[in-house]
Design an enzyme around this catalytic site. Structure first.
Site, PDB file in Angstrom:
ATOM      1  N   ALA A 238       1.075  -1.232  -0.164  1.00 47.37           N
ATOM      2  CA  ALA A 238       0.063   0.069   0.271  1.00 47.37           C
ATOM      3  C   ALA A 238       0.884   0.897  -0.013  1.00 47.37           C
ATOM      4  CB  ALA A 238      -1.054  -0.030   1.460  1.00 47.37           C
ATOM      5  N   ARG A 239       0.917   1.346   1.341  1.00 51.97           N
ATOM      6  CA  ARG A 239       1.772   2.907   1.190  1.00 51.97           C
ATOM      7  C   ARG A 239       2.993   2.800   3.020  1.00 51.97           C
ATOM      8  NH1 ARG A 239       1.211   3.961  -3.405  1.00 51.97           N
ATOM      9  NH2 ARG A 239       0.502   5.911  -3.954  1.00 51.97           N
ATOM     10  N   GLU A 268      10.538   6.920  -0.127  1.00 51.35           N
ATOM     11  CA  GLU A 268      11.285   6.152  -1.124  1.00 51.35           C
ATOM     12  C   GLU A 268      11.908   6.810  -1.758  1.00 51.35           C
ATOM     13  OE1 GLU A 268       7.950   3.968  -3.521  1.00 51.35           O
ATOM     14  OE2 GLU A 268       7.168   2.945  -1.878  1.00 51.35           O
ATOM     15  N   HIS A 286       8.200  -0.835  -5.552  1.00 54.18           N
ATOM     16  CA  HIS A 286       7.216  -0.192  -5.720  1.00 54.18           C
ATOM     17  C   HIS A 286       6.496  -0.701  -7.203  1.00 54.18           C
ATOM     18  CE1 HIS A 286       4.287   2.803  -4.047  1.00 54.18           C
ATOM     19  NE2 HIS A 286       3.788   2.026  -5.042  1.00 54.18           N
ATOM     20  N   ILE A 287       5.962  -2.049  -7.633  1.00 49.72           N
ATOM     21  CA  ILE A 287       5.813  -2.823  -8.750  1.00 49.72           C
ATOM     22  C   ILE A 287       4.291  -3.112  -8.651  1.00 49.72           C
ATOM     23  CG2 ILE A 287       8.035  -3.065  -9.910  1.00 49.72           C
ATOM     24  CD1 ILE A 287       7.627  -5.885  -9.370  1.00 49.72           C
ATOM     25  N   GLY A 288       4.245  -2.391  -7.481  1.00 50.26           N
ATOM     26  CA  GLY A 288       2.574  -3.002  -7.708  1.00 50.26           C
ATOM     27  C   GLY A 288       1.196  -3.811  -8.980  1.00 50.26           C
TER      28      GLY A 288
HETATM   29  C1  GLV Z   1       0.504   3.299  -6.398  1.00 44.96           C
HETATM   30  O1  GLV Z   1       1.196   3.128  -5.677  1.00 44.96           O
HETATM   31  C2  GLV Z   1      -0.328   3.228  -6.541  1.00 44.96           C
HETATM   32  O2  GLV Z   1      -1.148   4.478  -6.059  1.00 44.96           O
HETATM   33  O3  GLV Z   1      -0.733   3.480  -7.798  1.00 44.96           O
END
Ligand code: GLV
Length: 320
Positions: A238-239, A268, A286-288
């Site tokens: 998420a964050r 980050e 951070h590749i979600g």
């Molecule tokens: C990615 O982290 C987004 O918020 O889209």
């Protein structure tokens, strides 16, 4: 008719940039790395619209400098990088890109769960290093996933998409959110609401899908980590600041929990040094939502929102 002036803070897909250029005077859109605050301050002065990425901190000072600004279209579902309250006060639209990235992010969550539980990155490194000398009963023993208990913190679109996948793994699903689902929605997802601390105590795998805001900052701190099982796995896509990264690193080091999978970090792209040397954490950059299809849809959604806002329409994905 005078075309609106738009600034795009960083490189986006050519298709999205071309679309924008058909309707607006576009500056930027080529930078490889995040711009400095000074560069953004300079660029926004005469712009009607901004297309931003989540790495751009759009604070009061930038918003005040942008005297003509009508809309900030963030190319992300999260928008904690923008001072939304201040934008609302000034009548500046802020938009995000929800929906299009739900399934890709849920897939990545599952990739991380399985990678941590079954030690996939470590096993891959081991194999490449020529250390595989034959099958052994106790080689890379991981944790069961099938039939275990999954605790989902934040049960919006992404949290629910993660839950749907968990049904295929016959998991017991707990969720925590400020908003409870209706009994019917809970039944459909076979998900049971639990207060946060109870969820932390009872889950084998805990995964975070809330937005970052003052109430979720360090939601997972040392005290809450101490409620988790010693065998627990924590996933955060998420964050970063939702988890106290230093507390997590200590807990992983001392074996207070079994493992973690992180796609996001408190500062980050900086990563807590202690995490880097630990074997029981899988770290991603951070590749979600990073599939080509999804990221292109995010860029196109941001452009659509931007053009709607510039034409005086209420944009589809207004966040205030
Ligand atoms: C990615 O982290 C987004 O918020 O889209």
């Amino acid at each position: 008719m005078v075309r609106p002036k738009v600034f795009v803070t960083q490189r986006i897909f050519p298709e999205a940039l071309e679309w924008l250029k058909q309707e607006a005077e576009v500056e930027g859109g080529q930078a490889e790395a995040p711009l400095s605050k000074e560069e953004i301050l300079k660029a926004v002065e005469d712009k009607d619209g901004l297309l931003t990425l989540l790495v751009n901190q759009i604070d009061r000072e930038i918003i005040e400098r942008a005297k003509r600004l009508k809309i900030i279209a963030n190319c992300a579902v999260g928008y904690d990088n923008i001072d939304v309250d201040f934008c609302r006060q000034r009548g500046i639209f802020v938009t995000n890109t929800p929906g299009v990235l739900t399934e890709a992010t849920a897939d990545l969550t599952w990739a991380l769960i399985l990678a941590v539980a079954r030690k996939i990155p470590q096993a891959d490194l081991f194999t490449r290093a020529g250390r595989f000398r034959g099958w052994a009963l106790d080689l890379f023993l991981g944790q069961e996933v099938y039939g275990q208990t999954l605790g989902i913190i934040g049960f919006g679109r992404i949290g629910q998409a993660v839950a749907r996948r968990a049904l295929g793994f016959s998991m017991k699903i707990f969720y925590y959110d400020l908003k409870r689902l209706s009994a019917e929605e809970e039944r459909n997802l076979q998900a049971t609401y639990l207060p946060l601390d109870e969820l932390l105590k009872r889950s084998d795998i805990i995964t975070i899908h809330t937005s970052l805001n003052p109430s979720t900052y360090h939601l997972i701190n040392q005290e809450r980590i101490s409620l988790m099982k010693k065998t627990a796995i924590l996933i955060n896509v998420a964050r970063g600041p939702i988890v106290d990264e230093a507390a997590l690193a200590s807990a992983l080091k001392d074996g207070k929990i079994w493992g973690a999978g992180l796609d996001v970090y408190e500062r980050e792209p900086e990563i807590e040094n202690k995490l880097l040397s630990l074997e029981n954490v899988v770290l991603l950059p951070h590749i979600g939502s990073a599939t080509r299809t999804t990221r292109l849809q995010m860029a196109m959604t941001a452009v659509r929102n931007l053009l709607q806002g510039l034409s005086g329409q209420r944009p589809d994905n207004l966040v205030w």
